[in-house]
Design a protein around this motif. Structure first.
Motif, PDB file in Angstrom:
ATOM      1  N   SER A 112      19.204 -37.756  32.238  1.00 52.82           N
ATOM      2  CA  SER A 112      19.089 -36.707  33.256  1.00 52.82           C
ATOM      3  C   SER A 112      19.055 -37.341  34.643  1.00 52.82           C
ATOM      4  O   SER A 112      18.789 -38.537  34.783  1.00 52.82           O
ATOM      5  CB  SER A 112      17.810 -35.898  33.029  1.00 52.82           C
ATOM      6  N   PRO A 113      19.318 -36.544  35.677  1.00 52.80           N
ATOM      7  CA  PRO A 113      19.184 -37.059  37.041  1.00 52.80           C
ATOM      8  C   PRO A 113      17.761 -37.553  37.289  1.00 52.80           C
ATOM      9  O   PRO A 113      16.793 -36.978  36.765  1.00 52.80           O
ATOM     10  CB  PRO A 113      19.502 -35.842  37.909  1.00 52.80           C
ATOM     11  N   CYS A 114      17.629 -38.588  38.111  1.00 49.78           N
ATOM     12  CA  CYS A 114      16.302 -39.119  38.437  1.00 49.78           C
ATOM     13  C   CYS A 114      15.550 -38.113  39.311  1.00 49.78           C
ATOM     14  O   CYS A 114      16.128 -37.137  39.798  1.00 49.78           O
ATOM     15  CB  CYS A 114      16.428 -40.470  39.143  1.00 49.78           C
ATOM     16  N   GLY A 115      14.298 -38.357  39.545  1.00 50.43           N
ATOM     17  CA  GLY A 115      13.480 -37.449  40.345  1.00 50.43           C
ATOM     18  C   GLY A 115      14.007 -37.257  41.754  1.00 50.43           C
ATOM     19  O   GLY A 115      14.015 -36.138  42.285  1.00 50.43           O
ATOM     20  N   MET A 116      14.437 -38.335  42.399  1.00 50.72           N
ATOM     21  CA  MET A 116      14.964 -38.224  43.758  1.00 50.72           C
ATOM     22  C   MET A 116      16.219 -37.357  43.773  1.00 50.72           C
ATOM     23  O   MET A 116      16.405 -36.523  44.666  1.00 50.72           O
ATOM     24  CB  MET A 116      15.272 -39.612  44.326  1.00 50.72           C
ATOM     25  N   CYS A 117      17.074 -37.520  42.786  1.00 45.32           N
ATOM     26  CA  CYS A 117      18.288 -36.712  42.711  1.00 45.32           C
ATOM     27  C   CYS A 117      17.966 -35.251  42.425  1.00 45.32           C
ATOM     28  O   CYS A 117      18.610 -34.345  42.963  1.00 45.32           O
ATOM     29  CB  CYS A 117      19.247 -37.264  41.663  1.00 45.32           C
ATOM     30  N   ARG A 118      16.981 -35.009  41.589  1.00 44.11           N
ATOM     31  CA  ARG A 118      16.581 -33.629  41.309  1.00 44.11           C
ATOM     32  C   ARG A 118      16.176 -32.926  42.607  1.00 44.11           C
ATOM     33  O   ARG A 118      16.562 -31.790  42.857  1.00 44.11           O
ATOM     34  CB  ARG A 118      15.431 -33.589  40.306  1.00 44.11           C
ATOM     35  N   GLN A 119      15.416 -33.616  43.441  1.00 43.37           N
ATOM     36  CA  GLN A 119      15.006 -33.023  44.709  1.00 43.37           C
ATOM     37  C   GLN A 119      16.198 -32.856  45.642  1.00 43.37           C
ATOM     38  O   GLN A 119      16.313 -31.862  46.351  1.00 43.37           O
ATOM     39  CB  GLN A 119      13.921 -33.869  45.385  1.00 43.37           C
TER      40      GLN A 119
END
Length: 164
Positions: A112-119
């Motif tokens: 899945s996308p990393c946390g920074m990418c999710r934001q």
């Protein structure tokens, strides 16, 4: 404990048809997103991690914009494929709501996308937007942004009253 996530086969036409129906995309769009995300991995610049990521984004006008991860010797300076792709789309003038984002990696199960990418995705995409995550076998997981980033903080939280 996190709920179990189903990994689906993109070779199973029933799985793909159900995904397309559930997320309001055509079979052609699904296949194009998968193929373009996989293809985008080939231009990833990842000499340090050797972890290739490709991304494809379906825009409001049904264009597909792609990107890949770009690493840097100073590790935190690298940029993930999702942020490269969205940044490229925005700077090319795609400011409407994006419809779907697809990410492809060389591992299994899908990442899945990393946390920074999710934001970062949250800044430009509706919380109900689906995120397709493909693995090295083209198997996939699909979740909505709100599932990957619950209780999120977005641009609407920063609205300032300029009426006075």
């Amino acid at each position: 404990m996190a709920p179990a996530i189903d990994v689906l086969s993109s070779k199973n036409s029933d799985h793909v048809a159900a995904t397309c129906k559930d997320y309001n995309i055509s079979l052609g769009q699904f296949e194009d997103l998968r193929a373009r995300a996989v293809e985008a991995k080939s231009v990833a610049y990842c000499p340090y991690s050797n972890f290739r990521v490709g991304c494809a984004l379906l825009t409001a006008d049904d264009s597909i914009v792609t990107g890949a991860n770009v690493e840097n010797a100073s590790y935190p300076v690298g940029t993930c494929a999702e942020r490269v792709t969205i940044g490229k789309a925005v700077t090319e003038g795609h400011r409407g709501k994006f419809k779907v984002i697809a990410v492809a990696t060389d591992i299994s199960p899908p990442a899945s996308p990393c946390g920074m990418c999710r934001q970062f995705i949250r800044e430009f995409c509706d919380l109900t937007m689906p995120i397709l995550m493909f693995d090295k076998n083209h198997d996939y997981v699909v979740l909505r942004l709100e599932d990957l980033l619950p209780l999120s903080f977005g641009p609407e939280h920063l609205q300032i009253d300029r009426g006075s």
